[in-house]
Design a protein around this motif. Structure first.
Motif, PDB file in Angstrom:
ATOM      1  N   GLY A 185       0.817  -1.214   0.000  1.00  0.00           N
ATOM      2  CA  GLY A 185       0.000   0.000   0.000  1.00  0.00           C
ATOM      3  C   GLY A 185       0.846   1.256   0.000  1.00  0.00           C
ATOM      4  O   GLY A 185       0.523   2.247  -0.686  1.00  0.00           O
ATOM      5  N   THR A 224      -6.967  -6.077   1.562  1.00  0.00           N
ATOM      6  CA  THR A 224      -7.684  -5.063   2.354  1.00  0.00           C
ATOM      7  C   THR A 224      -6.747  -3.957   2.807  1.00  0.00           C
ATOM      8  O   THR A 224      -7.068  -2.758   2.696  1.00  0.00           O
ATOM      9  N   TYR A 225      -5.581  -4.332   3.308  1.00  0.00           N
ATOM     10  CA  TYR A 225      -4.642  -3.322   3.809  1.00  0.00           C
ATOM     11  C   TYR A 225      -3.998  -2.525   2.686  1.00  0.00           C
ATOM     12  O   TYR A 225      -3.666  -1.350   2.879  1.00  0.00           O
ATOM     13  N   ARG A 253      -5.550  -1.515   0.015  1.00  0.00           N
ATOM     14  CA  ARG A 253      -6.558  -0.498  -0.302  1.00  0.00           C
ATOM     15  C   ARG A 253      -6.601   0.595   0.746  1.00  0.00           C
ATOM     16  O   ARG A 253      -6.600   1.787   0.429  1.00  0.00           O
ATOM     17  N   TYR A 254      -6.662   0.201   2.021  1.00  0.00           N
ATOM     18  CA  TYR A 254      -6.801   1.183   3.087  1.00  0.00           C
ATOM     19  C   TYR A 254      -5.565   2.042   3.237  1.00  0.00           C
ATOM     20  O   TYR A 254      -5.657   3.276   3.396  1.00  0.00           O
ATOM     21  N   ILE A 255      -4.388   1.442   3.219  1.00  0.00           N
ATOM     22  CA  ILE A 255      -3.150   2.211   3.378  1.00  0.00           C
ATOM     23  C   ILE A 255      -2.964   3.173   2.216  1.00  0.00           C
ATOM     24  O   ILE A 255      -2.633   4.358   2.407  1.00  0.00           O
ATOM     25  N   LYS A 256      -3.206   2.693   1.012  1.00  0.00           N
ATOM     26  CA  LYS A 256      -3.046   3.564  -0.154  1.00  0.00           C
ATOM     27  C   LYS A 256      -4.030   4.735  -0.100  1.00  0.00           C
ATOM     28  O   LYS A 256      -3.636   5.903  -0.278  1.00  0.00           O
ATOM     29  N   ALA A 257      -5.299   4.448   0.147  1.00  0.00           N
ATOM     30  CA  ALA A 257      -6.315   5.504   0.188  1.00  0.00           C
ATOM     31  C   ALA A 257      -6.043   6.503   1.314  1.00  0.00           C
ATOM     32  O   ALA A 257      -6.137   7.725   1.113  1.00  0.00           O
ATOM     33  N   ASN A 258      -5.682   5.997   2.500  1.00  0.00           N
ATOM     34  CA  ASN A 258      -5.426   6.894   3.630  1.00  0.00           C
ATOM     35  C   ASN A 258      -4.187   7.753   3.402  1.00  0.00           C
ATOM     36  O   ASN A 258      -4.180   8.945   3.738  1.00  0.00           O
ATOM     37  N   PRO A 271      -6.751   4.854  10.970  1.00  0.00           N
ATOM     38  CA  PRO A 271      -8.021   4.177  10.656  1.00  0.00           C
ATOM     39  C   PRO A 271      -7.883   2.660  10.510  1.00  0.00           C
ATOM     40  O   PRO A 271      -8.870   1.932  10.631  1.00  0.00           O
ATOM     41  N   CYS A 272      -6.653   2.181  10.255  1.00  0.00           N
ATOM     42  CA  CYS A 272      -6.454   0.743  10.066  1.00  0.00           C
ATOM     43  C   CYS A 272      -6.465  -0.017  11.380  1.00  0.00           C
ATOM     44  O   CYS A 272      -6.554  -1.256  11.373  1.00  0.00           O
ATOM     45  N   ILE A 306      -9.640  -2.096  11.841  1.00  0.00           N
ATOM     46  CA  ILE A 306      -9.669  -3.340  11.070  1.00  0.00           C
ATOM     47  C   ILE A 306      -8.743  -4.374  11.699  1.00  0.00           C
ATOM     48  O   ILE A 306      -9.113  -5.538  11.865  1.00  0.00           O
TER      49      ILE A 306
END
Length: 307
Positions: A118, A188-189, A191-196, A231-232, A235
């Motif tokens: 990410g 999942t991580y 997506r979240y790490i990249k977006a955040n 935010p991670c 999760i």
């Protein structure tokens, strides 16, 4: 902090009480007899003794009172109806360890590789590395776990004959299920790490830091990473609590004697005590995880205060 934790513990106990009560009565509302065919094959006196042993000859509310008393005073969830003499509590502890071993390894690999991928994708936005990592993540999210499991079994067991198809007891049996479980968490991580990270990198204070001459490495390390990871936590802690309950699909396909597999078996066998015990165990893990999430937020971000 102490008052907050004490209050949350009270809410947790209330939640577990409600869940155990609802589960108990829902199980007994299902039509039919939990002992069913096993008891019908016995002589009448033996059958009566069998029902008396498990308290099924008593009124429903009295059964509930006995169950609740044993749970509160002794932490006893009773014996399995399907396997007489087998403690529900001991079964939960034994099988959750099996699920926990696979789940912990899969989660560790999935989270670590997902975070790294990410970060690489975010720092190389709209480049070939970003597109490649995003494609891999999308494949990991969209392909169901049972499809991945079947594909790995075919490739590594049938076609190449490198690993066993299913089983338990040796490290070689763990490789395929861990690979299967790892991919979903990894995607999942990513997506979240990249977006955040992209969201944080677009904030004014990041641009201000760069304008002041702070080198990119320190901007990413001191400002972007910390805020992008926050935010991670939700999760991650939720997944940690879930590894002990196992994945019944993966455990079923690979023949792993974990808690997820046992939970499904208990439903099919109408093993009331095992179903109730597993539900309470999973609920306890979940509510504890929620408390850990709240405390973790205050540790990673001092701006958050709990009251």
């Amino acid at each position: 902090m102490f008052k907050y934790i004490l209050r949350r513990v009270g809410y947790m106990l209330l939640t577990l009480f409600i869940i155990s009560t609802v589960t108990f009565f829902m199980m007994h509302l299902i039509p039919g007899d939990p002992l069913g065919a096993m008891a019908n094959k016995l002589p009448e006196q033996a059958k009566a003794n069998y029902y008396a042993k498990y308290g099924l000859d008593k009124p429903l509310f009295e059964q509930y009172t006995i169950f609740l008393k044993q749970l509160i005073t002794e932490g006893d969830l009773g014996e399995s109806l399907k396997y007489p003499g087998k403690s529900v509590t001991e079964t939960l502890l034994t099988n959750s360890k099996v699920s926990g071993v696979n789940g912990a390894i899969a989660l560790t690999f999935g989270v670590s590789t997902g975070i790294i991928m990410g970060i690489i994708a975010a720092l190389n936005k709209n480049k070939w590395t970003d597109y490649l990592i995003t494609f891999i993540a999308m494949m990991g999210i969209t392909i169901p776990a049972f499809v991945l499991a079947s594909m790995f079994q075919y490739l590594f067991s049938v076609k190449w004959q490198l690993l066993p198809t299913s089983g338990w007891g040796e490290p070689k049996y763990m490789i395929l299920p861990i690979m299967t479980m790892c991919i979903g968490g990894q995607a999942t991580y990513v997506r979240y790490i990249k977006a955040n990270m992209l969201e944080v990198m677009g904030q004014d204070y990041i641009m201000t830091a760069e304008a002041k001459g702070v080198d990119r490495f320190h901007v990413i390390k001191d400002h972007v990473m910390k805020n992008a990871f926050l935010p991670c936590i939700t999760i991650l802690v939720g997944q940690i609590s879930g590894i002990f309950t196992g994945s019944f699909i993966i455990e079923k396909m690979f023949g792993i004697p974990g808690l997820g597999f046992y939970y499904v078996s208990s439903i099919n066998d109408r093993d009331y005590t095992m179903i109730i015990g597993t539900t309470i165990f999973a609920a306890a893990l979940f509510v504890v995880a929620q408390l850990i999430i709240d405390i973790a937020y205050t540790i990673f971000d001092p701006r958050i205060r709990i009251k």
